[in-house]
Write a protein that holds these residues in place. Structure first.
Motif, short mmCIF file in Angstrom:
data_model
loop_
_atom_site.label_atom_id
_atom_site.label_comp_id
_atom_site.label_asym_id
_atom_site.label_seq_id
_atom_site.Cartn_x
_atom_site.Cartn_y
_atom_site.Cartn_z
N LEU A 37 7.37 17.75 -28.62
CA LEU A 37 8.50 18.69 -28.58
C LEU A 37 8.69 19.36 -29.94
O LEU A 37 8.93 20.56 -30.02
N CYS A 84 15.93 20.40 -24.24
CA CYS A 84 15.15 19.16 -24.07
C CYS A 84 15.57 18.14 -25.12
O CYS A 84 15.80 16.96 -24.78
N ALA A 146 7.18 13.77 -19.66
CA ALA A 146 8.59 13.74 -19.26
C ALA A 146 8.75 13.12 -17.88
O ALA A 146 9.68 12.35 -17.64
N HIS A 151 12.50 11.72 -17.82
CA HIS A 151 13.36 12.72 -18.45
C HIS A 151 13.43 13.95 -17.53
O HIS A 151 12.77 14.96 -17.77
N ALA A 154 14.62 17.42 -19.04
CA ALA A 154 13.57 17.98 -19.90
C ALA A 154 12.40 18.47 -19.05
O ALA A 154 11.85 19.54 -19.31
N GLU A 157 13.06 21.91 -17.61
CA GLU A 157 12.96 22.97 -18.63
C GLU A 157 11.50 23.23 -18.99
O GLU A 157 11.09 24.39 -19.12
N LEU A 158 10.73 22.17 -19.14
CA LEU A 158 9.32 22.32 -19.50
C LEU A 158 8.53 23.03 -18.40
O LEU A 158 7.68 23.88 -18.68
#
Length: 185
Positions: A37, A84, A146, A151, A154, A157-158
Motif C-alpha cells: 500500500l 485503505c 486483502a 480486509h 480495502a 477500493e483496490l
C-alpha cells in the motif's frame, strides 16, 4: 587442454546468494500488504505529478484527453489508497516505489528521445502502458492479499482501481491501434 573435470566445474551453475532481510522487513502477509500500500501510494502520487507533463507533450487529441481523464482517476486512486489505510486504522504513508520511479524515468527519456508528434505519442503510449501493467499487477496482488487477510473495505477500493487501470490500458491500446502507430511509421 582442460581436463574433463575442470570443464564440468566451469559449466556448473553458481548457487544464488541468499539475500539477508533488512531490520524492518515484512514478517507476515499483513506487513507485506501494508508495504505494498505504501509503495502504491507513492506511485500514484508520483503519477499525479508526471501525467500533466505527458499530457502536455502529447499531440493526439484522443491521447491528450485519455491522459487528462486518467489524471483525475489517479487523484481518486490516491484517495482510495488513503481509505485503505484508514480501514486498517493506519495513517496513509508513502514509501518510494523504485519500480514506478524507473518507469517514470523511462517515460521521461522516451519523450526526450522522440520528436514531437505521432512518434512521441506512440512512445508516450508505450511508457503509459508499462505503468498501467505495473499498476494492474500491483493492485491485483494487493487485492488478493486483502481478500486473504479479510480486509473487505480495502479489497473493494483496490478492485475499483484495478478495474480502472485495466480500462485505461485497453483505451491506450485502442488509441494506438486506431491510426496513431501507423502515423508514427
Amino acid at each position: 587442454m582442460p581436463t574433463k573435470k575442470a570443464a564440468n566445474k566451469k559449466a556448473a551453475p553458481k548457487k544464488a546468494a541468499k539475500i539477508p532481510a533488512k531490520k524492518d522487513a515484512a514478517k507476515d502477509l499483513s506487513s507485506l500488504f501494508e508495504d505494498g500500500l505504501k509503495d502504491l501510494y507513492w506511485a500514484e502520487k508520483a503519477l499525479v505529478k508526471a501525467l500533466p507533463k505527458m499530457e502536455k507533450n502529447a499531440s493526439d487529441a484522443k491521447l491528450k484527453k485519455a491522459i487528462g481523464n486518467h489524471l483525475e482517476q489517479t487523484r481518486n486512486h490516491v484517495t482510495r489508497l488513503e481509505a485503505c489505510f484508514n480501514a486498517l486504522g493506519k495513517k496513509a504513508q508513502a514509501k518510494k516505489c523504485d519500480a514506478m520511479q524507473g518507469l517514470l524515468d523511462e517515460g521521461k527519456s522516451i519523450m526526450e528521445e522522440t520528436e514531437a508528434g505521432s512518434v512521441r505519442d506512440a512512445g508516450i503510449i508505450a511508457a503509459s502502458q508499462k505503468v498501467e501493467h505495473y499498476e494492474i499487477a500491483s493492485y491485483g496482488t494487493l487485492a488478493a492479499f486483502a481478500k486473504v487477510l479479510g480486509h473487505k473495505a480495502a479489497l473493494q477500493e483496490l478492485l475499483k482501481t484495478l478495474n480502472e487501470e485495466k480500462k485505461c490500458d485497453e483505451l491506450l491500446t485502442g488509441i494506438a491501434d486506431t491510426n496513431l502507430n501507423t502515423k508514427a511509421m
